[in-house]
Design an enzyme around this catalytic site. Structure first.
Site, PDB file in Angstrom:
ATOM      1  N   GLU A  25     -19.150 -12.930 -27.527  1.00  0.00           N
ATOM      2  CA  GLU A  25     -20.622 -12.871 -27.473  1.00  0.00           C
ATOM      3  C   GLU A  25     -20.962 -13.119 -26.017  1.00  0.00           C
ATOM      4  OE1 GLU A  25     -22.586 -12.128 -29.867  1.00  0.00           O
ATOM      5  OE2 GLU A  25     -21.212 -12.299 -31.548  1.00  0.00           O
ATOM      6  N   LYS A  49     -13.162 -25.662 -27.420  1.00  0.00           N
ATOM      7  CA  LYS A  49     -13.138 -25.968 -25.973  1.00  0.00           C
ATOM      8  C   LYS A  49     -14.562 -25.744 -25.461  1.00  0.00           C
ATOM      9  CE  LYS A  49     -12.988 -24.702 -22.072  1.00  0.00           C
ATOM     10  NZ  LYS A  49     -14.078 -25.077 -21.114  1.00  0.00           N
ATOM     11  N   GLU A  86     -27.525 -10.024 -14.940  1.00  0.00           N
ATOM     12  CA  GLU A  86     -28.027 -11.157 -15.719  1.00  0.00           C
ATOM     13  C   GLU A  86     -28.232 -12.337 -14.779  1.00  0.00           C
ATOM     14  OE1 GLU A  86     -25.325 -13.273 -18.362  1.00  0.00           O
ATOM     15  OE2 GLU A  86     -26.885 -13.324 -19.891  1.00  0.00           O
TER      16      GLU A  86
HETATM   17  P1  NAD Z   1     -18.634 -18.699 -18.815  1.00  0.00           P
HETATM   18  O1  NAD Z   1     -18.104 -17.389 -19.196  1.00  0.00           O
HETATM   19  O2  NAD Z   1     -18.541 -19.127 -17.401  1.00  0.00           O
HETATM   20  O3  NAD Z   1     -17.932 -19.857 -19.653  1.00  0.00           O
HETATM   21  C1  NAD Z   1     -17.903 -19.843 -21.063  1.00  0.00           C
HETATM   22  C2  NAD Z   1     -16.702 -20.629 -21.533  1.00  0.00           C
HETATM   23  O4  NAD Z   1     -15.520 -19.971 -21.071  1.00  0.00           O
HETATM   24  C3  NAD Z   1     -16.635 -22.054 -20.987  1.00  0.00           C
HETATM   25  O5  NAD Z   1     -16.135 -22.900 -21.991  1.00  0.00           O
HETATM   26  C4  NAD Z   1     -15.630 -21.940 -19.850  1.00  0.00           C
HETATM   27  O6  NAD Z   1     -14.954 -23.137 -19.583  1.00  0.00           O
HETATM   28  C5  NAD Z   1     -14.689 -20.885 -20.388  1.00  0.00           C
HETATM   29  N1  NAD Z   1     -13.949 -20.167 -19.349  1.00  0.00           N
HETATM   30  C6  NAD Z   1     -14.364 -19.876 -18.092  1.00  0.00           C
HETATM   31  N2  NAD Z   1     -13.391 -19.211 -17.431  1.00  0.00           N
HETATM   32  C7  NAD Z   1     -12.361 -19.065 -18.290  1.00  0.00           C
HETATM   33  C8  NAD Z   1     -11.072 -18.456 -18.207  1.00  0.00           C
HETATM   34  N3  NAD Z   1     -10.651 -17.863 -17.104  1.00  0.00           N
HETATM   35  N4  NAD Z   1     -10.280 -18.486 -19.299  1.00  0.00           N
HETATM   36  C9  NAD Z   1     -10.691 -19.070 -20.442  1.00  0.00           C
HETATM   37  N5  NAD Z   1     -11.890 -19.685 -20.575  1.00  0.00           N
HETATM   38  C10 NAD Z   1     -12.714 -19.667 -19.522  1.00  0.00           C
HETATM   39  O7  NAD Z   1     -20.148 -18.709 -19.345  1.00  0.00           O
HETATM   40  P2  NAD Z   1     -21.226 -19.857 -19.179  1.00  0.00           P
HETATM   41  O8  NAD Z   1     -21.677 -19.863 -17.762  1.00  0.00           O
HETATM   42  O9  NAD Z   1     -20.732 -21.125 -19.783  1.00  0.00           O
HETATM   43  O10 NAD Z   1     -22.391 -19.324 -20.140  1.00  0.00           O
HETATM   44  C11 NAD Z   1     -23.326 -18.399 -19.739  1.00  0.00           C
HETATM   45  C12 NAD Z   1     -23.009 -17.028 -20.290  1.00  0.00           C
HETATM   46  O11 NAD Z   1     -22.885 -17.094 -21.709  1.00  0.00           O
HETATM   47  C13 NAD Z   1     -24.109 -16.032 -20.022  1.00  0.00           C
HETATM   48  O12 NAD Z   1     -23.561 -14.820 -19.578  1.00  0.00           O
HETATM   49  C14 NAD Z   1     -24.751 -15.841 -21.400  1.00  0.00           C
HETATM   50  O13 NAD Z   1     -25.409 -14.616 -21.566  1.00  0.00           O
HETATM   51  C15 NAD Z   1     -23.597 -16.019 -22.309  1.00  0.00           C
HETATM   52  N6  NAD Z   1     -24.028 -16.353 -23.672  1.00  0.00           N
HETATM   53  C16 NAD Z   1     -23.984 -15.375 -24.640  1.00  0.00           C
HETATM   54  C17 NAD Z   1     -24.435 -15.647 -25.933  1.00  0.00           C
HETATM   55  C18 NAD Z   1     -24.425 -14.578 -27.006  1.00  0.00           C
HETATM   56  O14 NAD Z   1     -24.615 -14.912 -28.159  1.00  0.00           O
HETATM   57  N7  NAD Z   1     -24.213 -13.316 -26.669  1.00  0.00           N
HETATM   58  C19 NAD Z   1     -24.910 -16.921 -26.242  1.00  0.00           C
HETATM   59  C20 NAD Z   1     -24.930 -17.884 -25.233  1.00  0.00           C
HETATM   60  C21 NAD Z   1     -24.481 -17.590 -23.954  1.00  0.00           C
END
Ligand code: NAD
Length: 495
Positions: A265, A189, A398
């Site tokens: 992550e 997803k 962040e």
């Molecule tokens: P996000 O948490 O908003 O979304 C990530 C994924 O989760 C998306 O596919 C989204 O559709 C899904 N999602 C959102 N709400 C959900 C819910 N209630 N239930 C299930 N799925 C849900 O994050 P983002 O804005 O896409 O990405 C940025 C974040 O990702 C930053 O905090 C960044 O640090 C983190 N990140 C971490 C790593 C790592 O390796 N630690 C790598 C890349 C990004």
């Protein structure tokens, strides 16, 4: 490949796949919904993408379970599975330009970063986990001669991968490759902000010989398709990359459903400690690169620069001079070093942090606004605050944008106290020529990754993941393959 005009021609001609990929076929959503994916350069619609919901998730899970039980992939001989993984890697390489274009259009990352980084690294990820398949051995334990005790490794079953938008293809590869290599069925997803490259990946995985139902892509919104996957009673594991906030929800969803395994992550606020004996010029170059690369939308971005008071002014002055290398511009131009942020919402969020930084008393020494002439896109200037203190919001949260914060320290204990004063613990760096200081700091820093006199160096063997609220579990590395398997104890009575 260096011609901006050619990249624009390719971008104009591209016709991305927009449907879901379930059970070996591209399909529409049960309810027929679609959503627009926008180009962050100008807000124009790139494509109307099929939007999956709970019903589509259920279809995908059923297909994945059926495929898993068939054994067509889960019981395939390791060597045959390896061959398929290598073909996926080759398929990604063969479509380097297509993948680069899709991610560039979807989220604004510079095309040269994609062709030189994300796409080849994604291919390498499939190759690495392919190579690792027959190294995940079981064990015959030393036990009573009247028994034969085998510990065998088996795939988990159905693995759902929920990924972010900041490295769309690469984050998908980091999640999908170990899950597939271990013999699981997978449902990906992708983030709703960057849904396109996953569909090309589906085509390549299918053509490489992964059986129907083993790999599926359900695009859709997080609270809808993502949540449905995380709550599904027949999903065995969620591999999640994204924000800490949603990572915590994943743990809750697991508890509310079937106790599926969860690895997360999540976010970061990574410190770099620059000691007075550091090679300042090199530390500055790395600091600039690693807060502005990918518009600062990097989990491991070095957003806290903790600099000794004796070199502080010199460091800030040199940083500002070198930061001029990062000029926001057209991400399809191979010379561009910084594109727009992913969405208008993300741009507003980052600008709000900049305002908060000013109000809290940070000294804005570089950037701080929207670059002139680029107002149609979601651009933010590369920005630096000096004189930041631990209590300020820009030192604690962040930002996920091109905003660095420089903080001053007196002595070793002070530096470590500042570095560890965070809910996050993903990455970190120490700059010093002194071996003892380097090793001591590497021990004392609360982070999953410590770089010494460098930043963002590594290869596929490097465990990638965080301490504290940066998540649990690791990406890349051999341990990640094992985390997609479970052990079974087979005790044979010989008496
Ligand atoms: P996000 O948490 O908003 O979304 C990530 C994924 O989760 C998306 O596919 C989204 O559709 C899904 N999602 C959102 N709400 C959900 C819910 N209630 N239930 C299930 N799925 C849900 O994050 P983002 O804005 O896409 O990405 C940025 C974040 O990702 C930053 O905090 C960044 O640090 C983190 N990140 C971490 C790593 C790592 O390796 N630690 C790598 C890349 C990004």
């Amino acid at each position: 490949m260096n011609d901006v005009g050619r990249w624009h021609e390719l971008a104009d001609a591209i016709k991305p796949e927009t449907r879901l990929f379930i059970d070996g076929r591209f399909v529409d959503a049960v309810d027929g919904q679609r959503f627009a994916t926008l180009n962050p350069v100008d807000g124009k619609v790139i494509a109307e993408v099929v939007c999956g919901n709970e019903k589509d998730v259920d279809r995908a899970v059923k297909a994945a379970r059926r495929a898993f039980r068939s054994g067509a992939w889960s019981k395939k001989a390791p060597r045959d599975r390896m061959d398929v993984m290598y073909r996926i890697a080759q398929g990604i390489e063969a479509h380097l330009e297509d993948f680069a274009l899709l991610d560039c259009l979807d989220m604004g990352k510079s095309i040269s970063e994609l062709t030189g980084g994300d796409v080849p690294f994604s291919a390498l990820t499939f190759q690495y986990f392919g190579e690792a398949i027959d190294k995940a051995e079981g064990v015959v334990t030393s036990t009573d001669p009247a028994a034969l005790h085998l510990i065998v490794r088996e795939p988990l079953g159905v693995v759902a991968c929920v990924t972010p938008w900041n490295y769309p293809l690469m984050m998908a590869a980091w999640k999908v490759a170990p899950a597939l290599a271990a013999g699981n069925s997978v449902i990906l997803k992708p983030a709703e902000q960057s849904p396109l490259s996953a569909l090309l990946l589906a085509k390549i995985i299918h053509e490489a010989g992964v059986p129907e139902g083993v790999f599926n892509v359900v695009n859709g919104f997080g609270e809808d398709a993502g949540k449905a996957l995380a709550l599904h009673m027949d999903v065995d594991k969620i591999g999640f990359t994204g924000s800490t906030e949603v990572g915590k929800l994943m743990l809750i969803y697991s508890g509310q459903s079937n106790m599926k395994k969860v690895t997360t992550e999540c976010g970061g606020k990574s410190p770099q400690i620059i000691f007075p004996d550091a090679d300042i010029d090199t530390a500055v170059t790395y600091s600039v690169n690693n807060i502005y690369t990918n518009q600062g939308e990097v989990c491991s971005a070095s957003s806290r620069l903790i600099v000794h008071e004796s070199i502080y002014d010199e460091f800030v002055a040199k940083f500002v001079e070198e930061a001029k290398r990062f000029q926001p511009g057209d991400p399809l131009d191979p010379a561009t070093t910084m594109g727009p942020l992913v969405t208008r919402e993300q741009q507003k969020r980052v600008l709000a942090y900049i305002e908060k930084g000013k109000r809290d008393g940070g000294r804005l020494v570089f950037g701080g606004g929207v670059p002139a002439g680029l107002e149609a896109g979601n651009y933010v200037q590369p920005t630096l605050f000096a004189d930041v203190t631990r209590d300020m919001t820009i030192a604690r949260e962040e930002i996920f944008g091109p905003v660095g914060a420089v903080m001053k320290f007196r002595d070793y204990d002070d530096a470590l106290a500042i570095a560890n004063d965070s809910i996050y613990g993903l990455a970190s760096a120490v700059w010093t020529k002194d071996l003892v200081t380097a090793h001591k700091a590497a021990q004392d820093i609360e982070a999953g990754i410590v770089w010494v006199n460098c930043y963002e160096h590594g290869d596929m063997t490097q465990p990638w993941g965080g301490y504290k609220q940066s998540g649990q579990g690791r990406d890349k590395c051999f341990e990640t393959l094992l985390a997609h398997m479970q052990t079974k104890s087979v005790w044979v009575h010989l008496g």
